[in-house]
Write a protein that holds these residues in place. Structure first.
Motif, PDB file in Angstrom:
ATOM      1  N   SER A   1     -31.334  13.814  22.223  1.00 11.63           N
ATOM      2  CA  SER A   1     -29.984  14.798  22.201  1.00 11.63           C
ATOM      3  C   SER A   1     -30.704  16.117  21.951  1.00 11.63           C
ATOM      4  N   MET A   2     -30.252  17.238  22.441  1.00 12.57           N
ATOM      5  CA  MET A   2     -30.586  18.736  22.067  1.00 12.57           C
ATOM      6  C   MET A   2     -30.022  18.801  20.749  1.00 12.57           C
ATOM      7  N   ASN A   3     -28.860  18.476  20.368  1.00 11.33           N
ATOM      8  CA  ASN A   3     -28.316  18.573  19.113  1.00 11.33           C
ATOM      9  C   ASN A   3     -29.359  18.203  18.046  1.00 11.33           C
ATOM     10  N   TYR A   4     -29.929  16.732  18.021  1.00 12.64           N
ATOM     11  CA  TYR A   4     -30.722  16.298  17.385  1.00 12.64           C
ATOM     12  C   TYR A   4     -32.185  17.174  17.162  1.00 12.64           C
ATOM     13  N   ARG A   5     -32.569  17.338  18.559  1.00 12.84           N
ATOM     14  CA  ARG A   5     -33.916  18.017  18.563  1.00 12.84           C
ATOM     15  C   ARG A   5     -33.904  19.498  18.062  1.00 12.84           C
ATOM     16  N   GLY A   6     -32.593  20.163  18.289  1.00 11.46           N
ATOM     17  CA  GLY A   6     -32.351  21.635  17.586  1.00 11.46           C
ATOM     18  C   GLY A   6     -32.251  21.548  15.933  1.00 11.46           C
TER      19      GLY A   6
ATOM     20  N   GLU B   1     -26.203  24.501  23.498  1.00 13.25           N
ATOM     21  CA  GLU B   1     -26.370  23.909  21.953  1.00 13.25           C
ATOM     22  C   GLU B   1     -27.961  24.397  21.457  1.00 13.25           C
ATOM     23  N   LEU B   2     -28.813  24.732  22.359  1.00 11.99           N
ATOM     24  CA  LEU B   2     -30.125  25.512  21.888  1.00 11.99           C
ATOM     25  C   LEU B   2     -29.702  26.924  21.154  1.00 11.99           C
TER      26      LEU B   2
ATOM     27  N   TYR C   1     -39.247  26.481  20.590  1.00 11.12           N
ATOM     28  CA  TYR C   1     -39.024  25.850  21.695  1.00 11.12           C
ATOM     29  C   TYR C   1     -40.230  25.557  22.595  1.00 11.12           C
ATOM     30  N   GLU C   2     -40.475  24.488  23.306  1.00 15.23           N
ATOM     31  CA  GLU C   2     -41.743  24.210  23.945  1.00 15.23           C
ATOM     32  C   GLU C   2     -41.128  23.218  25.239  1.00 15.23           C
ATOM     33  N   ALA C   3     -40.368  23.791  26.113  1.00 13.08           N
ATOM     34  CA  ALA C   3     -39.920  23.016  27.201  1.00 13.08           C
ATOM     35  C   ALA C   3     -39.624  23.892  28.156  1.00 13.08           C
TER      36      ALA C   3
END
Length: 722
Positions: A560-565, A589-590, A575-577
């Motif tokens: 999830s974005m929340n976890y990655r963030g 979220e980011l 960021y690298e996407a």
């Protein structure tokens, strides 16, 4: 400070609540006989030295075999020698040094000078104890003071004794995209050795080692930690002798004949950094972090805020166009990025990884007007601009190779070993150094570039110079020289040490760089484990951590974005996407995690760090506590399915016992109603909790149950701050 008589001369260093005591018996090589919490200033050091010297048992030599800073075969050391070499076809392979002078003797530094007139060698041993952090630094210099050449096969930076109550040890292994895996074991008789022969600190063999008391953890127990500041091949020897004494040696690993000293020439070891703690691993972490921040890092003023990065690699790879990159810069700026890094693919004819390394000229097909239009667009959005180089490498399909095939680091007559379609440039050649400096200098001078991502994507094997001699040691020194020259010419340009991820991370490279790329893996689950382990040696602001794509390119895992963030925001965020394909929810979220990072980064990058793990490692939590202990953040990462049906109370650390803290969940929306049918104690989605520091540290707090690969973040603030 020196004390003693001819039979046992003693010196002590003091700082940061620490004392180190050295003793030289009969003017031989000094030994470190004590390193630990401060001893009284009136301590009788000669009595201490006498009390610690072991007795002589049966069927042993008639005098004690001291565990000196440089154990000598010529003194019948029963363990691994600290020096090995010879002159004149095998003669003079055994030394017997005598202490001839003490060149420096203060409360924080001592330098011993020893000589062996038979072999014709002078040995200088230099030790410092940082008065603010208590980190000790050891290095040695060997000089040929005789008439014959002397071949150095091995010289340790120091041989440091390990107290016998430290019965376990912790080391670090790994591989590409899976670095910093912890290995813990009991000491046993014999040698436990780690050797790196890959030309860089490597993914596999991080040069760190810790001796621990039984069952020591992050908060409790004794620890003695070691780190070699060296970016090349090394050897570590941890040994338990037959008599039970233990020691650790570190030094550069030298190939046979690599260091041949003519009369008057010297060889100097890398620096070995040592820290001790009576508060478990957290005490080591605080010492190393403070030392790195105050004594190693040199950070330009603009970069001290540690701006949010955007790196385009996993968005475009080699498919560059000004239009596409400009669109990414727009999205990055909207999301909160402050630095745009143009990665591999901007130079030569670089459309894949088979060509053009070495041709550091802007690709006119991709950038017909040079880099200026892209840089101007990036800067117009308020972002600084960075660029990727891999200066140490060359492709056979390159203009540079066609012009200078002799510039590679290679043993003539041996098979060439390609790595990622690359060969290695021989940095020990002055013409190679000059070429690389001029090309990078020209790019930096003619473009508004603030940042370099310095990559190095292969191991260095068979490192032979143009004369066929081994050159691994000289190569690393040449790298430092090139980096130093560039830093001097462009003092405001920041350099990141990236070596296919975590392949070159150590305190010496951090004298020339300001950030490390911990791993090429942007898998947040793997990253969370790696970041926690690496935090023993590296503070969070040094560790680059990026939000990768929805599907991780190196593991295939979807997170999830929340976890990655959250994982990225806990260190130096980026960021690298491909941000142009993000949905509105992920983009929102980011932006939220970018705002969180910016709000808290000054605090996080000065904080004391504590790591809490469950016995099954299904939870890894990182706690950051402000220096004045008025604020803390707690990141709680669930690595796997919880081992228990509910959660135990998590005890915090580093707080002021008498202070009262209000604790709140900062991302309460991440609390699962499915996993937590009833939040019996505190419903963190609606309420906070107020408890004393003593209660939070001694009793702890029960936190919500989490699903795997999720992160909850809590904030605690002292009552008077609210």
């Amino acid at each position: 400070m020196e004390t003693g008589e001819a039979g046992a001369r003693c010196w002590r260093l003091d700082g940061a609540g620490q004392t180190m005591v050295f003793a030289a018996y009969e003017d031989r090589v000094p030994a470190l006989i004590y390193m630990g919490e401060a001893l009284p200033l009136y301590e009788n050091l000669e009595a201490l030295a006498a009390s610690l010297r072991p007795p002589v048992g049966q069927v042993m030599l008639d005098e004690p075999l001291d565990l000196t800073l440089t154990p000598e075969a010529g003194r019948a050391t029963p363990g691994h020698p600290g020096i090995r070499g010879d002159s004149h076809q095998g003669q003079n392979w055994h030394t017997q040094f005598r202490l001839t002078s003490v060149l420096t003797s203060t409360s924080q530094a001592v330098e011993f000078e020893l000589s062996d007139s038979t072999v014709g060698l002078t040995l200088n041993i230099h030790v410092t104890l940082d008065p603010e952090t208590g980190v000790a630094a050891f290095r040695q210099k060997l000089t040929n003071s005789g008439g014959r050449p002397y071949a150095v096969d091995w010289l340790n930076a120091a041989c440091v004794p390990v107290p016998q109550h430290l019965v376990q040890h912790l080391s670090f292994e790994g591989r590409w995209c899976n670095e910093f895996r912890e290995q813990r074991a009991d000491w046993q008789k014999g040698i436990y050795a780690r050797e790196c022969r890959l030309g860089r600190t490597s993914h596999e063999h991080f040069p760190g080692f810790v001796a621990l008391s039984a069952n020591a953890n992050d908060l409790e127990g004794q620890a003695l930690a070691f780190h070699l500041g060296w970016s090349g091949n090394y050897r570590m020897v941890a040994q338990e002798l037959p008599d039970g004494r233990r020691s650790v040696q570190y030094g550069a690993l030298l190939e046979m004949g690599e260091v041949m000293l003519s009369s008057g020439e010297s060889y100097e070891t890398p620096v070995l950094y040592v820290a001790q703690s009576s508060q478990g691993l957290s005490g080591i972490r605080q010492r190393f972090h403070a030392f790195l921040r105050s004594q190693i890092l040199q950070v330009p003023e603009w970069y001290k805020s540690r701006p949010v990065h955007y790196n385009c690699w996993e968005a475009v790879y080699f498919d560059h166009s000004v239009e596409k990159l400009s669109a990414l810069a727009e999205k990055a700026a909207d999301a909160g990025a402050e630095l745009f890094v143009l990665d591999d693919g901007w130079f030569g004819k670089r459309d894949d990884d088979t060509s053009s390394l070495g041709d550091w000229f802007v690709d006119e097909n991709k950038y017909p007007q040079g880099l200026t239009p892209l840089i101007n667009h990036v800067k117009s959005r308020g972002l600084r601009f960075g660029i990727w180089f891999e200066p140490e490498m060359i492709n056979e399909d390159s203009e540079l190779y066609r012009a200078h095939p002799d510039w590679i680091l290679h043993a003539e007559g041996r098979d060439r070993m390609l790595g990622r379609n690359q060969l290695v440039l021989d940095l020990t050649r002055s013409e190679v150094q000059e070429y690389l400096f001029e090309r990078i200098h020209e790019i930096l001078s003619n473009n508004a570039i603030d940042y370099i991502k310095w990559d190095m994507n292969r191991s260095i094997v068979l490192p032979a110079d143009q004369f066929g001699r081994p050159a691994s040691n000289a190569y690393v020194q040449a790298l430092y020289s090139l980096l130093g020259r560039l830093r001097k010419a462009h003092p405001n340009v920041v350099i990141e040490s990236c070596s296919s991820g975590g392949g070159r991370i150590d305190y010496e490279i951090l004298k020339y760089t300001q950030r490390v790329w911990l791993s090429d893996s942007n898998d947040a689950r793997e990253r969370w484990r790696m970041q926690a382990a690496a935090s023993l040696f590296l503070p969070p602001e040094v560790i680059g951590s990026h939000v990768g794509p929805d599907e991780c390119h190196t593991s295939g895992r979807r997170l999830s974005m929340n976890y990655r963030g959250a994982v990225a925001a806990s260190c130096h965020m980026g960021y690298e996407a491909d941000l142009t394909v993000l949905g509105e929810k992920d983009l929102s979220e980011l932006k939220g995690w970018s705002a969180f990072y910016k709000k808290h980064r000054k605090f996080m990058h000065e904080a004391h760090i504590y790591v809490h793990t469950t016995s099954t490692q299904d939870v890894i939590a990182m706690q950051m506590v402000s220096r004045d202990r008025d604020q803390f953040l707690l990141f709680v990462g669930q690595q796997s399915v919880p081992a228990s049906s509910s959660t135990s109370a998590l005890r915090l650390a580093g707080l002021a016992e008498e202070q009262t803290y209000t604790v709140s969940a900062l991302n309460a929306e991440g609390i699962s109603a499915t996993a937590n049918r009833v939040l019996a104690g505190v419903d963190w989605r609606e309420h906070s909790l107020t408890l004393s520091g003593a209660s939070l540290m001694r009793a702890g707090v029960a936190l919500p149950i989490q699903f795997p690969e999720t992160m909850l973040v809590f904030e605690g603030r002292a009552e008077r701050d609210r």
